[in-house]
Write an enzyme that holds these catalytic residues in place. Structure first.
Site, PDB file in Angstrom:
ATOM      1  N   GLU A 120       0.834  -1.203   0.000  1.00 53.13           N
ATOM      2  CA  GLU A 120       0.000   0.000   0.000  1.00 53.13           C
ATOM      3  C   GLU A 120       0.867   1.250   0.000  1.00 53.13           C
ATOM      4  O   GLU A 120       1.504   1.581   1.011  1.00 53.13           O
ATOM      5  CB  GLU A 120      -0.919   0.023   1.223  1.00 53.13           C
ATOM      6  CG  GLU A 120      -1.826   1.258   1.256  1.00 53.13           C
ATOM      7  CD  GLU A 120      -2.645   1.386   2.517  1.00 53.13           C
ATOM      8  OE1 GLU A 120      -3.192   2.473   2.738  1.00 53.13           O
ATOM      9  OE2 GLU A 120      -2.723   0.404   3.284  1.00 53.13           O
ATOM     10  N   LYS A 249      -9.052 -15.146  15.538  1.00 52.99           N
ATOM     11  CA  LYS A 249      -9.088 -14.689  14.141  1.00 52.99           C
ATOM     12  C   LYS A 249     -10.441 -14.152  13.707  1.00 52.99           C
ATOM     13  O   LYS A 249     -10.833 -14.269  12.537  1.00 52.99           O
ATOM     14  CB  LYS A 249      -8.612 -15.807  13.202  1.00 52.99           C
ATOM     15  CG  LYS A 249      -7.179 -16.216  13.481  1.00 52.99           C
ATOM     16  CD  LYS A 249      -6.699 -17.373  12.642  1.00 52.99           C
ATOM     17  CE  LYS A 249      -5.252 -17.703  13.027  1.00 52.99           C
ATOM     18  NZ  LYS A 249      -4.729 -18.891  12.329  1.00 52.99           N
ATOM     19  N   ASP A 324       1.256 -14.606  12.760  1.00 59.10           N
ATOM     20  CA  ASP A 324       0.130 -15.161  12.008  1.00 59.10           C
ATOM     21  C   ASP A 324      -0.656 -14.005  11.415  1.00 59.10           C
ATOM     22  O   ASP A 324      -1.290 -13.236  12.129  1.00 59.10           O
ATOM     23  CB  ASP A 324      -0.759 -15.986  12.951  1.00 59.10           C
ATOM     24  CG  ASP A 324      -1.797 -16.807  12.203  1.00 59.10           C
ATOM     25  OD1 ASP A 324      -2.275 -16.354  11.141  1.00 59.10           O
ATOM     26  OD2 ASP A 324      -2.157 -17.897  12.683  1.00 59.10           O
ATOM     27  N   HIS A 419      -2.018  10.425  -1.113  1.00 55.98           N
ATOM     28  CA  HIS A 419      -2.238   9.201  -1.881  1.00 55.98           C
ATOM     29  C   HIS A 419      -1.994   9.441  -3.374  1.00 55.98           C
ATOM     30  O   HIS A 419      -1.568   8.532  -4.079  1.00 55.98           O
ATOM     31  CB  HIS A 419      -3.646   8.658  -1.624  1.00 55.98           C
ATOM     32  CG  HIS A 419      -3.738   7.869  -0.350  1.00 55.98           C
ATOM     33  ND1 HIS A 419      -3.545   6.505  -0.305  1.00 55.98           N
ATOM     34  CD2 HIS A 419      -3.945   8.253   0.939  1.00 55.98           C
ATOM     35  CE1 HIS A 419      -3.669   6.081   0.941  1.00 55.98           C
ATOM     36  NE2 HIS A 419      -3.901   7.123   1.711  1.00 55.98           N
TER      37      HIS A 419
END
Length: 425
Positions: A120, A249, A324, A419
């Protein structure tokens, strides 16, 4: 050194001999007709060869060249045994650094360069600006407020009265259950058991001190031992070793309230002058953006997190440091607050759930191990648990930097411009 590089590389290092090509063709034929399974190649070949042959088979099956996936530097001996099945190569994620950021933590103390794995554009630059602000302000105060990895098996009972009896039995036999759990691990300690009854279902949420490991494997094995004892002692039927009240999760209110993994708070005081020179805005604007966006906007949307983009930094550092990646969702439950003060603002982040570790899992993969070494947290700490807590504090400081920078960009109406410049080259 050359032999080591060739062993660790996904490339063949030269043309294959006719004998090797014949062998590969035979294996591909067996994979095609099903007489050899794709997951059995490591039984027939060295890991590096199994990866190459498997990749070649997938190329044939799909008509897709995978030349770049086949380029890597990590040692696959361990990876194929403990981290990834049916391996065909790697996907490379660019890693940038932000900082240094000054951290005044309970475990982490000093300046740190933050490794951020991301695709990104503008993210690293944004965190870098926040790190600069924090360091100029004297550093981020960071603390661990809770530490414990959880697993919560679910049991079925015959009636609600039986369900309540199971909860009572667990409470009465706490010491025996603790001893059983800790008999399965040389490091983990059972620190709490809480039961929840819903109709005829009973959830037993166990919490463990896992030292420097993230600890999911550790607590799963220990919880299995405890669950068997509960079933034998109460007549309740074990339905699943995870009943989703862990909660793993998935964003969950129980994790926000009770914590899971390492729970971290980080804060920094900025003066009016620092807000003006670094972020080109003012204290009132920072406060209002956070209030109307992060607090009111999140509440109106029914969001479970009240922050600008905390998961962005958590995910980037998790990927870089061998955590993870799915646990990055826990970062989304962060709460960001901005308090106006006489001298400026005090900005803080509360991360109730950061499941991190510095041993086990992906932390031993060569590139991720280097990122942990960059932070000075690789391996087990002294005393055990210190390095994982230090990593959690550093990530907390990184999240604070990211929140500060984005709030500043929004308050100054600079977000689209940043951006445009950084995200579109």
């Amino acid at each position: 050194m050359a032999d080591d590089a060739q062993r660790r590389s996904g490339q063949d290092g030269g043309a294959q001999s006719g004998q090797d090509q014949e062998r590969d063709a035979v294996i591909h034929a067996k994979l095609k007709d099903g007489t050899l399974k794709i997951y059995e190649l490591e039984k027939e070949l060295m890991p590096i060869d199994a990866i190459r042959v498997r990749r070649g088979f997938i190329e044939q099956e799909t008509g897709t060249k995978l030349d770049n996936i086949g380029i890597f530097s990590i040692d696959v001996e361990r990876v194929t045994k403990r981290n990834c099945e049916n391996m065909i190569g790697t996907v490379q994620v660019p890693v940038g650094v932000a900082g240094p950021v000054l951290v005044n933590g309970g475990c982490a103390s000093g300046k740190y360069w933050l490794p951020l794995a991301t695709t990104e554009g503008a993210l690293v630059a944004s965190v870098n600006r926040g790190c600069n602000a924090i360091t100029k302000a004297g550093g981020a105060d960071v603390r661990i407020i809770h530490d414990g990895m959880t697993r919560a098996p679910v049991f079925a009972t015959e009636s609600v009265s039986h369900a309540v009896q199971v909860g009572d039995w667990v409470k009465a036999h706490h010491d025996e259950l603790k001893a059983a759990a800790e008999s399965t691990t040389s490091h983990g300690k059972l620190t709490g058991i809480v039961t929840f009854v819903t109709g005829t279902s009973v959830y037993v949420r166990m919490e463990f001190d896992t030292k420097d490991a993230m600890g999911m494997n550790m607590v799963t094995i220990a919880s299995a031992k405890v669950a068997d004892m509960i079933a034998q002692g109460t007549g309740a039927r074990l339905i699943a070793l995870s009943g989703n009240m862990c909660t793993d999760k998935k964003p969950a209110t129980i994790n926000s309230i009770m914590g899971r993994g390492r729970s971290v708070v980080a804060g920094v005081a900025l003066t009016h002058e620092q807000i003006k020179t670094i972020f080109k805005t003012d204290a009132q604007s920072l406060f209002e953006v956070n209030y109307r966006k992060n607090l009111v906007g999140s509440a109106r949307a029914g969001a479970m997190g009240f922050n600008a983009h905390a998961a962005n930094i958590v995910a980037a550092m998790f990927i870089a440091c061998g955590q993870d990646a799915a646990h990055a969702i826990d970062g989304s439950t962060c709460i960001t607050t901005v308090d106006q003060t006489e001298t400026g603002v005090y900005v803080s982040v509360t991360l109730p759930s950061l499941p991190v570790g510095t041993v086990g899992g992906g932390t031993a993969v060569d590139t991720q191990q280097e990122c942990l070494q960059l932070l000075g947290v690789a391996g087990s700490g002294t005393p055990p648990g210190t390095n994982a807590r230090k990593l959690a504090e550093i990530i907390g400081a990184g999240v604070l930097a990211g929140e500060l920078s984005l709030l500043g960009a929004l308050a100054a109406q600079h977000l689209a411009r940043a951006h445009q410049q950084l995200g579109r080259g």
